[in-house]
Structure formats: structure tokens, C-alpha cells
Design a protein around this motif. Structure first.
Motif, PDB file in Angstrom:
ATOM      1  N   TRP A  33       5.403   2.974  21.142  1.00 58.85           N
ATOM      2  CA  TRP A  33       4.740   2.655  19.874  1.00 58.85           C
ATOM      3  C   TRP A  33       5.784   2.623  18.767  1.00 58.85           C
ATOM      4  CZ3 TRP A  33       3.709   6.966  16.254  1.00 58.85           C
ATOM      5  CH2 TRP A  33       2.994   6.576  15.114  1.00 58.85           C
ATOM      6  N   LYS A  34       5.800   1.539  17.992  1.00 55.38           N
ATOM      7  CA  LYS A  34       6.776   1.383  16.913  1.00 55.38           C
ATOM      8  C   LYS A  34       6.060   1.141  15.591  1.00 55.38           C
ATOM      9  CE  LYS A  34      10.771   0.438  14.829  1.00 55.38           C
ATOM     10  NZ  LYS A  34      10.256   0.282  13.429  1.00 55.38           N
ATOM     11  N   VAL A  35       6.350   1.984  14.608  1.00 54.84           N
ATOM     12  CA  VAL A  35       5.868   1.754  13.249  1.00 54.84           C
ATOM     13  C   VAL A  35       6.776   0.721  12.603  1.00 54.84           C
ATOM     14  CG1 VAL A  35       5.538   2.752  10.972  1.00 54.84           C
ATOM     15  CG2 VAL A  35       4.868   4.043  13.011  1.00 54.84           C
ATOM     16  N   ASN A  36       6.204  -0.391  12.190  1.00 54.07           N
ATOM     17  CA  ASN A  36       6.972  -1.457  11.546  1.00 54.07           C
ATOM     18  C   ASN A  36       6.789  -1.415  10.037  1.00 54.07           C
ATOM     19  OD1 ASN A  36       5.644  -2.963  14.276  1.00 54.07           O
ATOM     20  ND2 ASN A  36       7.864  -2.999  14.079  1.00 54.07           N
ATOM     21  N   TRP A  37       7.872  -1.629   9.315  1.00 57.04           N
ATOM     22  CA  TRP A  37       7.898  -1.799   7.855  1.00 57.04           C
ATOM     23  C   TRP A  37       7.611  -0.508   7.078  1.00 57.04           C
ATOM     24  CZ3 TRP A  37      10.141  -6.130   8.423  1.00 57.04           C
ATOM     25  CH2 TRP A  37       9.616  -7.203   9.143  1.00 57.04           C
ATOM     26  N   ASN A  38       6.627   0.266   7.506  1.00 57.60           N
ATOM     27  CA  ASN A  38       6.156   1.430   6.750  1.00 57.60           C
ATOM     28  C   ASN A  38       7.208   2.547   6.778  1.00 57.60           C
ATOM     29  OD1 ASN A  38       4.738   3.582   5.656  1.00 57.60           O
ATOM     30  ND2 ASN A  38       2.853   3.130   6.763  1.00 57.60           N
ATOM     31  N   ARG A  90      15.557  -3.840  -0.720  1.00 54.33           N
ATOM     32  CA  ARG A  90      14.954  -4.085   0.594  1.00 54.33           C
ATOM     33  C   ARG A  90      13.539  -3.528   0.716  1.00 54.33           C
ATOM     34  NH1 ARG A  90      19.261  -2.618   5.221  1.00 54.33           N
ATOM     35  NH2 ARG A  90      17.377  -3.017   6.473  1.00 54.33           N
ATOM     36  N   THR A  91      13.017  -2.916  -0.341  1.00 56.11           N
ATOM     37  CA  THR A  91      11.663  -2.366  -0.287  1.00 56.11           C
ATOM     38  C   THR A  91      10.699  -3.231  -1.088  1.00 56.11           C
ATOM     39  OG1 THR A  91      12.191  -0.886  -2.131  1.00 56.11           O
ATOM     40  CG2 THR A  91      12.426   0.010   0.104  1.00 56.11           C
ATOM     41  N   GLN A  92       9.429  -3.003  -0.843  1.00 56.51           N
ATOM     42  CA  GLN A  92       8.393  -3.841  -1.436  1.00 56.51           C
ATOM     43  C   GLN A  92       8.085  -3.443  -2.889  1.00 56.51           C
ATOM     44  OE1 GLN A  92       4.913  -4.791   0.893  1.00 56.51           O
ATOM     45  NE2 GLN A  92       5.977  -4.430   2.833  1.00 56.51           N
ATOM     46  N   VAL A  93       7.541  -4.422  -3.585  1.00 59.76           N
ATOM     47  CA  VAL A  93       7.109  -4.237  -4.974  1.00 59.76           C
ATOM     48  C   VAL A  93       5.698  -4.810  -5.090  1.00 59.76           C
ATOM     49  CG1 VAL A  93       7.540  -4.850  -7.381  1.00 59.76           C
ATOM     50  CG2 VAL A  93       9.466  -4.369  -5.857  1.00 59.76           C
ATOM     51  N   SER A  94       4.828  -4.108  -5.775  1.00 58.47           N
ATOM     52  CA  SER A  94       3.452  -4.564  -5.937  1.00 58.47           C
ATOM     53  C   SER A  94       3.375  -5.690  -6.958  1.00 58.47           C
ATOM     54  CB  SER A  94       2.552  -3.416  -6.385  1.00 58.47           C
ATOM     55  OG  SER A  94       2.741  -3.140  -7.764  1.00 58.47           O
ATOM     56  N   SER A  95       2.209  -6.315  -7.023  1.00 61.04           N
ATOM     57  CA  SER A  95       1.998  -7.400  -7.986  1.00 61.04           C
ATOM     58  C   SER A  95       2.085  -6.903  -9.418  1.00 61.04           C
ATOM     59  CB  SER A  95       0.635  -8.061  -7.744  1.00 61.04           C
ATOM     60  OG  SER A  95      -0.409  -7.090  -7.797  1.00 61.04           O
ATOM     61  N   GLU A  96       1.956  -5.604  -9.610  1.00 62.43           N
ATOM     62  CA  GLU A  96       2.054  -5.021 -10.949  1.00 62.43           C
ATOM     63  C   GLU A  96       3.452  -4.462 -11.227  1.00 62.43           C
ATOM     64  OE1 GLU A  96      -1.078  -2.179 -11.232  1.00 62.43           O
ATOM     65  OE2 GLU A  96      -2.645  -3.699 -11.418  1.00 62.43           O
ATOM     66  N   ILE A 132       6.947   0.229  -3.680  1.00 60.16           N
ATOM     67  CA  ILE A 132       6.153   0.588  -2.501  1.00 60.16           C
ATOM     68  C   ILE A 132       7.126   0.985  -1.397  1.00 60.16           C
ATOM     69  CG2 ILE A 132       4.507  -0.226  -0.772  1.00 60.16           C
ATOM     70  CD1 ILE A 132       3.536  -2.283  -2.808  1.00 60.16           C
ATOM     71  N   ASP A 133       6.858   2.091  -0.745  1.00 61.44           N
ATOM     72  CA  ASP A 133       7.762   2.589   0.290  1.00 61.44           C
ATOM     73  C   ASP A 133       7.526   1.897   1.630  1.00 61.44           C
ATOM     74  OD1 ASP A 133       8.886   4.261  -1.558  1.00 61.44           O
ATOM     75  OD2 ASP A 133       7.845   6.063  -0.895  1.00 61.44           O
ATOM     76  N   TRP A 134       7.689   0.600   1.618  1.00 63.12           N
ATOM     77  CA  TRP A 134       7.658  -0.234   2.825  1.00 63.12           C
ATOM     78  C   TRP A 134       8.835  -1.197   2.752  1.00 63.12           C
ATOM     79  CZ3 TRP A 134       2.967  -1.988   5.947  1.00 63.12           C
ATOM     80  CH2 TRP A 134       1.960  -1.019   5.945  1.00 63.12           C
ATOM     81  N   LEU A 135       9.375  -1.555   3.915  1.00 62.11           N
ATOM     82  CA  LEU A 135      10.385  -2.594   3.965  1.00 62.11           C
ATOM     83  C   LEU A 135       9.756  -3.942   3.627  1.00 62.11           C
ATOM     84  CD1 LEU A 135      12.218  -1.688   7.302  1.00 62.11           C
ATOM     85  CD2 LEU A 135      13.096  -1.335   4.986  1.00 62.11           C
ATOM     86  N   CYS A 136      10.474  -4.761   2.890  1.00 62.06           N
ATOM     87  CA  CYS A 136       9.997  -6.108   2.581  1.00 62.06           C
ATOM     88  C   CYS A 136      10.217  -7.006   3.805  1.00 62.06           C
ATOM     89  CB  CYS A 136      10.736  -6.667   1.380  1.00 62.06           C
ATOM     90  SG  CYS A 136      10.329  -8.400   1.045  1.00 62.06           S
ATOM     91  N   TYR A 148       1.440  -6.359   5.876  1.00 58.52           N
ATOM     92  CA  TYR A 148       1.704  -5.816   4.548  1.00 58.52           C
ATOM     93  C   TYR A 148       0.731  -4.649   4.316  1.00 58.52           C
ATOM     94  CZ  TYR A 148       4.606  -9.867   3.503  1.00 58.52           C
ATOM     95  OH  TYR A 148       5.601 -10.815   3.520  1.00 58.52           O
ATOM     96  N   PRO A 149       1.038  -3.735   3.387  1.00 54.88           N
ATOM     97  CA  PRO A 149       0.139  -2.586   3.188  1.00 54.88           C
ATOM     98  C   PRO A 149      -1.244  -2.986   2.679  1.00 54.88           C
ATOM     99  CG  PRO A 149       1.875  -2.619   1.520  1.00 54.88           C
ATOM    100  CD  PRO A 149       2.260  -3.613   2.562  1.00 54.88           C
ATOM    101  N   ASP A 150      -1.302  -4.013   1.816  1.00 58.63           N
ATOM    102  CA  ASP A 150      -2.577  -4.490   1.271  1.00 58.63           C
ATOM    103  C   ASP A 150      -2.316  -5.803   0.545  1.00 58.63           C
ATOM    104  OD1 ASP A 150      -1.529  -3.805  -1.315  1.00 58.63           O
ATOM    105  OD2 ASP A 150      -2.264  -1.769  -1.058  1.00 58.63           O
ATOM    106  N   SER A 151      -3.298  -6.260  -0.197  1.00 61.19           N
ATOM    107  CA  SER A 151      -3.191  -7.567  -0.846  1.00 61.19           C
ATOM    108  C   SER A 151      -2.265  -7.564  -2.055  1.00 61.19           C
ATOM    109  CB  SER A 151      -4.583  -8.046  -1.278  1.00 61.19           C
ATOM    110  OG  SER A 151      -5.158  -7.141  -2.203  1.00 61.19           O
ATOM    111  N   THR A 152      -1.807  -6.387  -2.489  1.00 65.12           N
ATOM    112  CA  THR A 152      -0.982  -6.320  -3.700  1.00 65.12           C
ATOM    113  C   THR A 152       0.510  -6.461  -3.420  1.00 65.12           C
ATOM    114  OG1 THR A 152      -0.674  -3.910  -3.672  1.00 65.12           O
ATOM    115  CG2 THR A 152      -2.689  -4.767  -4.704  1.00 65.12           C
ATOM    116  N   ALA A 153       0.907  -6.669  -2.170  1.00 66.77           N
ATOM    117  CA  ALA A 153       2.331  -6.695  -1.832  1.00 66.77           C
ATOM    118  C   ALA A 153       2.643  -7.890  -0.927  1.00 66.77           C
ATOM    119  CB  ALA A 153       2.719  -5.394  -1.120  1.00 66.77           C
ATOM    120  N   CYS A 154       3.865  -8.354  -0.914  1.00 64.09           N
ATOM    121  CA  CYS A 154       5.004  -7.909  -1.698  1.00 64.09           C
ATOM    122  C   CYS A 154       5.359  -8.991  -2.719  1.00 64.09           C
ATOM    123  CB  CYS A 154       6.186  -7.644  -0.777  1.00 64.09           C
ATOM    124  SG  CYS A 154       7.746  -7.226  -1.612  1.00 64.09           S
ATOM    125  N   TYR A 155       5.713  -8.548  -3.902  1.00 66.81           N
ATOM    126  CA  TYR A 155       6.045  -9.457  -4.992  1.00 66.81           C
ATOM    127  C   TYR A 155       7.388  -9.067  -5.619  1.00 66.81           C
ATOM    128  CZ  TYR A 155       1.242 -10.911  -4.369  1.00 66.81           C
ATOM    129  OH  TYR A 155       0.074 -11.389  -3.823  1.00 66.81           O
TER     130      TYR A 155
END
Length: 262
Positions: A6-11, A28-34, A38-42, A75-82
């Protein structure tokens, strides 16, 4: 017994803060639309694609495993990645020009559809790359993924186009996270998932034992048997489930005289 890693990807949840900080400093990490970090890899960053690919291939090439399993392959949700990198890479790869970022690619933006398609491609690209190279190294290795249960919301909200993974032959089986206390909701999800797979690959429903009483878990297991899924997934194995749930399951679904293929 088969071993599927089992591999956790991005998170990046649980990663050392110093490591997260170094990745953020390298954009290299994600940014929300605002604009929030975000502590996820882009997924669109080429170094992140290379890292995820290498880590999964390392397991296939160096260990005698039966399979590898994607998790958080989205992606974590609809707000990422921007993030700024997403803007630059989207423009370069699509040939489109973003005048107002991220407004042009948000819900009412003129480039929204193109951006969502591009966003999904970032996730599918990793799945396709792992599939091609893992199968080249070990043709019999099985590739699977934990996926959001509703294909439409997975497609639009988190960029997880698992229907296309079936269509393209990129996965050997799927494990939808059908975590609900509603029996009707559970059976409806399983019916939809099996309907789309149409026998092309196995679909092993994920049962949310962590939110169910023992009887509720057993009832959902029985539903998977009625659908003839050939198996099911329980989330999650804990000291409590090992002590209270597994003995009950062994009295029926996994009893030694069971012969229905589960």
C-alpha cells in the motif's frame, strides 16, 4: 496469502515538518484556490511525478510482491491545486493563456473545463506510468487503487478518473471506499461500480468497519456476496476489529468451508 504493498501518494500527512518545509521552499507542494498552503505534493510538478513513480517501482523491482496499491491517488478536494507552477504548466501543456489566475479556471471561469481535464491528466499520468513500467519489470504484478465511490464526484472534485483507468486497462482491480452506514447507499454504490466495470476487472467494495457496528459490517459483507464481487475490503484492521470483528467474520464469510470465491 498475497502481499500487495500500500502506497500513500501525494499526501504528506505524518511527514517531518522539516521535509515538508523543504518541499514547499522548492515550490513542490499544493496551494488552494484561496492561496493557502496544503501539505500535499503537487501532481503536476515533474519532480513529484518522478518521486512517486520511483518509489512504487522500487517496491516492484526489489521485492517479491504480488501487487502495488495506490492510495490518495487524487487531489485532496476541489480547492487544489492552484499553485504558480500549475498555472505555468497548464499554459505550457494546453497552449491556453490564463489572464486571471485562478479565476479563469474556477467554477465560472472560461477555462474551467480545460483546466479540469488537464488536472485529471496529472493523476492518470502517474497511474499509466506505474502500470507501464511495473508490468515491464514484472508482468504478473497486480496494480490496484483505493478510489472515491462516486465516479462523477471523483472525476470532477478530486481529479480521479477511475473509469478511464478501467477503460485503458491501467488497473487490475479497484477498491472503492464505500464507507457508509446506510445499507441502501452501500448497495447503490456497489451496483453502480460493478455496472461500469462490466466484468472487465474485479471491484472489491471497501466496507467502513470503523463506522459500523459488527452486525452492520457483516450485513454489508453479505451484500458483496449477493453481488458476487469475489471479495471485499475492510477498513481498518485495528486491535478492536481483530478482537471483535474478525472472529465473527470467520464464522461465515471466511470460514474454511466457504466455496463461493470470496
Amino acid at each position: 496469502v498475497e502481499v500487495h504493498v500500500w502506497k500513500v501518494n501525494w499526501n504528506l500527512s505524518g511527514a517531518p515538518q522539516s521535509f515538508i518545509n523543504s518541499l514547499r521552499a522548492a515550490s513542490r507542494t499544493q496551494v488552494s484556490s484561496e492561496g493557502s498552503d496544503i501539505d500535499w505534493l503537487c501532481p503536476s510538478h515533474p519532480d513529484n511525478q518522478a518521486l512517486e513513480l520511483a518509489s512504487m517501482l522500487e517496491v516492484v523491482r526489489n521485492y517479491d510482491v504480488d501487487g502495488i496499491h495506490f492510495d490518495y491517488i487524487r487531489y485532496p478536494d476541489s480547492t487544489a491545486c492552484y499553485c504558480p507552477g500549475c498555472r505555468a504548466r497548464f499554459q505550457a501543456q494546453s497552449g491556453l493563456t490564463v489572464t486571471n489566475w485562478p479565476q479563469d479556471v474556477l467554477a465560472s471561469g472560461s477555462l474551467r473545463t480545460s483546466f479540469l481535464n488537464w488536472r485529471r491528466e496529472q493523476i492518470t499520468h502517474l497511474v499509466a506510468s506505474v502500470h507501464a513500467q511495473a508490468k515491464a519489470a514484472k508482468p504478473n504484478v497486480k496494480i490496484s487503487a483505493a478510489v472515491f465511490p462516486n465516479a462523477n464526484s471523483a472525476y470532477d472534485e478530486v481529479g480521479q478518473d477511475w473509469r478511464s483507468w478501467i477503460d485503458q486497462g491501467l488497473v487490475d482491480f479497484l477498491c472503492p471506499m464505500d464507507y457508509t452506514t446506510s445499507l441502501a447507499g452501500f448497495t447503490n454504490l456497489v451496483s453502480q461500480q460493478l455496472g461500469y466495470a462490466a466484468g472487465r476487472i474485479p471491484v472489491y467494495p471497501g466496507i467502513g468497519a470503523f463506522i459500523l457496528e459488527t452486525d452492520g459490517t457483516l450485513i454489508q459483507i453479505l451484500e458483496t456476496r449477493k453481488f458476487k464481487t469475489g471479495g471485499f475490503i475492510l477498513f481498518e484492521l485495528s486491535a478492536s476489529s481483530a478482537a471483535n470483528l474478525l472472529p465473527k467474520i470467520s464464522e461465515g464469510a471466511t470460514a474454511s468451508e466457504d466455496s463461493d470465491g470470496d
